[in-house]
Design an enzyme around this catalytic site. Sequence first.
Site, mmCIF file in Angstrom:
data_model
loop_
_atom_site.group_PDB
_atom_site.id
_atom_site.type_symbol
_atom_site.label_atom_id
_atom_site.label_comp_id
_atom_site.label_asym_id
_atom_site.label_seq_id
_atom_site.Cartn_x
_atom_site.Cartn_y
_atom_site.Cartn_z
ATOM 1 N N SER A 25 12.156 18.789 58.811
ATOM 2 C CA SER A 25 12.620 17.526 59.407
ATOM 3 C C SER A 25 11.479 16.816 60.134
ATOM 4 O O SER A 25 11.291 15.602 59.998
ATOM 5 C CB SER A 25 13.738 17.804 60.420
ATOM 6 O OG SER A 25 14.873 18.299 59.766
ATOM 7 N N ARG A 29 9.294 13.175 59.219
ATOM 8 C CA ARG A 29 9.212 12.119 60.230
ATOM 9 C C ARG A 29 7.762 11.813 60.612
ATOM 10 O O ARG A 29 7.392 10.665 60.820
ATOM 11 C CB ARG A 29 10.034 12.508 61.467
ATOM 12 C CG ARG A 29 11.562 12.381 61.210
ATOM 13 C CD ARG A 29 12.348 13.192 62.220
ATOM 14 N NE ARG A 29 13.787 13.006 62.137
ATOM 15 C CZ ARG A 29 14.601 13.593 61.246
ATOM 16 N NH1 ARG A 29 14.100 14.393 60.317
ATOM 17 N NH2 ARG A 29 15.900 13.378 61.272
ATOM 18 N N GLY A 95 16.784 14.778 50.272
ATOM 19 C CA GLY A 95 17.723 13.832 50.877
ATOM 20 C C GLY A 95 17.149 13.219 52.138
ATOM 21 O O GLY A 95 17.294 12.006 52.384
ATOM 22 N N ARG A 123 23.705 13.053 44.886
ATOM 23 C CA ARG A 123 24.110 13.070 46.300
ATOM 24 C C ARG A 123 24.467 11.670 46.799
ATOM 25 O O ARG A 123 23.945 10.671 46.314
ATOM 26 C CB ARG A 123 23.001 13.710 47.146
ATOM 27 C CG ARG A 123 22.832 15.178 46.774
ATOM 28 C CD ARG A 123 21.728 15.845 47.536
ATOM 29 N NE ARG A 123 22.016 15.923 48.963
ATOM 30 C CZ ARG A 123 21.145 16.370 49.852
ATOM 31 N NH1 ARG A 123 19.933 16.760 49.466
ATOM 32 N NH2 ARG A 123 21.468 16.435 51.115
ATOM 33 N N ASP A 319 22.137 23.812 57.775
ATOM 34 C CA ASP A 319 21.376 24.361 56.639
ATOM 35 C C ASP A 319 21.368 25.889 56.637
ATOM 36 O O ASP A 319 20.834 26.502 55.709
ATOM 37 C CB ASP A 319 19.931 23.847 56.679
ATOM 38 C CG ASP A 319 19.871 22.337 56.451
ATOM 39 O OD1 ASP A 319 20.783 21.784 55.808
ATOM 40 O OD2 ASP A 319 18.907 21.706 56.934
ATOM 41 N N LYS A 346 25.161 18.895 50.047
ATOM 42 C CA LYS A 346 23.736 19.207 50.227
ATOM 43 C C LYS A 346 23.078 19.293 48.842
ATOM 44 O O LYS A 346 23.589 18.733 47.888
ATOM 45 C CB LYS A 346 23.590 20.508 51.028
ATOM 46 C CG LYS A 346 24.097 20.381 52.469
ATOM 47 C CD LYS A 346 23.250 19.412 53.259
ATOM 48 C CE LYS A 346 23.766 19.219 54.664
ATOM 49 N NZ LYS A 346 23.067 18.131 55.353
ATOM 50 N N ARG A 397 17.892 27.035 49.193
ATOM 51 C CA ARG A 397 18.486 27.926 50.216
ATOM 52 C C ARG A 397 19.482 28.915 49.586
ATOM 53 O O ARG A 397 19.660 30.016 50.078
ATOM 54 C CB ARG A 397 19.138 27.118 51.334
ATOM 55 C CG ARG A 397 18.126 26.286 52.106
ATOM 56 C CD ARG A 397 18.597 25.820 53.454
ATOM 57 N NE ARG A 397 17.822 24.654 53.871
ATOM 58 C CZ ARG A 397 16.607 24.693 54.413
ATOM 59 N NH1 ARG A 397 16.005 25.857 54.632
ATOM 60 N NH2 ARG A 397 15.968 23.577 54.744
HETATM 61 C C1 S3P Z 1 18.097 16.592 58.290
HETATM 62 C C2 S3P Z 1 19.421 16.467 58.583
HETATM 63 C C3 S3P Z 1 20.471 17.285 57.945
HETATM 64 C C4 S3P Z 1 19.904 18.536 57.266
HETATM 65 C C5 S3P Z 1 18.672 18.221 56.469
HETATM 66 C C6 S3P Z 1 17.589 17.625 57.353
HETATM 67 C C7 S3P Z 1 17.120 15.700 58.944
HETATM 68 O O1 S3P Z 1 21.131 16.495 56.975
HETATM 69 O O2 S3P Z 1 20.874 19.125 56.435
HETATM 70 O O3 S3P Z 1 18.161 19.391 55.862
HETATM 71 O O4 S3P Z 1 15.902 15.990 58.891
HETATM 72 O O5 S3P Z 1 17.537 14.691 59.534
HETATM 73 P P1 S3P Z 1 22.320 15.455 57.366
HETATM 74 O O6 S3P Z 1 21.755 14.422 58.206
HETATM 75 O O7 S3P Z 1 22.800 14.934 56.049
HETATM 76 O O8 S3P Z 1 23.346 16.311 58.044
#
Ligand code: S3P
Length: 442
Positions: A25, A29, A95, A123, A319, A346, A397
Amino acid sequence: MTAAGLTAKRGGPLKGRVRAPGDKSISHRALIFGALATGTTQIQGLLEGDDVLRTAAAMRAFGAQVDSLGAGRWRVTGKGGFSEPEDVIDCGNAGTGVRLVMGAAAGFDLSATFTGDASLRKRPMNRVMTPLREMGASFAGRSGGRLPLTLKGGSLGRLVYRLPEPSAQVKSAVLLAGLHAQGGAGVIEPEATRDHTERMLRAFGVEISVEDRGGERHIDLAGGQKLTAADVDVPGDPSSAAFPLVAALITPGSEVTVEGVLLNALRTGLFETLIEMGADLSVANRRQSGGEEVGDVTARGSTLRGVDVPPERAPSMIDEYPILAVAAAFARGPTHMRGIGEMRVKESDRIALMAAGLSACGVGVEEEPEGLIVVGGQGANHPIAGGAEVVTHGDHRIAMSHLVMGLAAQAPISVDEPGMIATSFPGFVEMMRGLGAEIDPT
Ligand code: S3P
């Protein structure tokens, strides 16, 4: 790793100290914020998994200079905005990548087409398109809000968006779009989700307010704020650390330490749950690093008991349910995971695939529309049959969880599509082997 498959089998105790790869994450970013900012952002410890490398390529396509300096060190030089990409942006399996980049790009006068791999193209993207449309962006895509889709960005207006599902990705998309919206943007979270966007925006010089009102989080930022380049030290990913740690818990006599793990309270629901299950899990050397708390987490072989995992904990471990389900298989008594409907959208339908995989390995499981019950054994650390070839639908995963289960099951467990593990955890097999795990090409 081979394309054929991987097989994990039972061996001796796992021992050693390792470092988890950089947090996924935070890595996405760091690249996106560096590209939006003016100046040069130096990143250390970036996760060099396929998901994040796609985001690096996307940032180049939107006009930033992105250079790999070796061993997790990256340099991003942003121009203070995005320009129109010349080609389709392929976010691969990610995603987080596609949803955050759509939000970041929505406030610029450009057109961009996004796609992804077979999993990402299934998705739901409506969850980000709906608020971004309300702000003034337009989209043309496939039916059901699926990729590929084309975003037409431009001048945006203010939106205060109440999240219909707890999603840090949707929150982040709205806030990133809000940076370039007349009047900014607000997000109301009935359930708190990971807050890396809020923390990192502050580190990049953005003023953002976060208030708790009657148990809901209200997040707001003014439009027109400029990001200033900042250095980012990416902590270890707790979602990846979970695999060697659970492997140690279910393998008698093991002791494994994962160093430098992110301990942000909005990410540690799995550790909390494992401790409730009786896991011998301890944290040493708690420290601050790059605006986040990190620590060295040690797991020792443990006798686990089943627990009820409350629905409100789901966002802090969304996750981690696949690997929790593996821990639960080795526990005494049932583990009931509630309020996890988001698992179905997911990288795969993770409730269905875990239920199928566990059941193929001889574990009693019950699938619910928004939950999973893992029955566990009659006695603690009872034998799990194993001996299955598990279909992962390309979900990293699901693959890693079943390989961990294979390390403590009676008969070996195999998974298909092992190459997908590199989306989030390049070097997983080598790290596990270094701890003594027997994982080999099928
Ligand atoms: C994430 C948020 C989560 C998580 C993903 C990473 C992020 O998803 O499952 O692996 O970095 O903001 P959701 O925002 O769809 O819950």
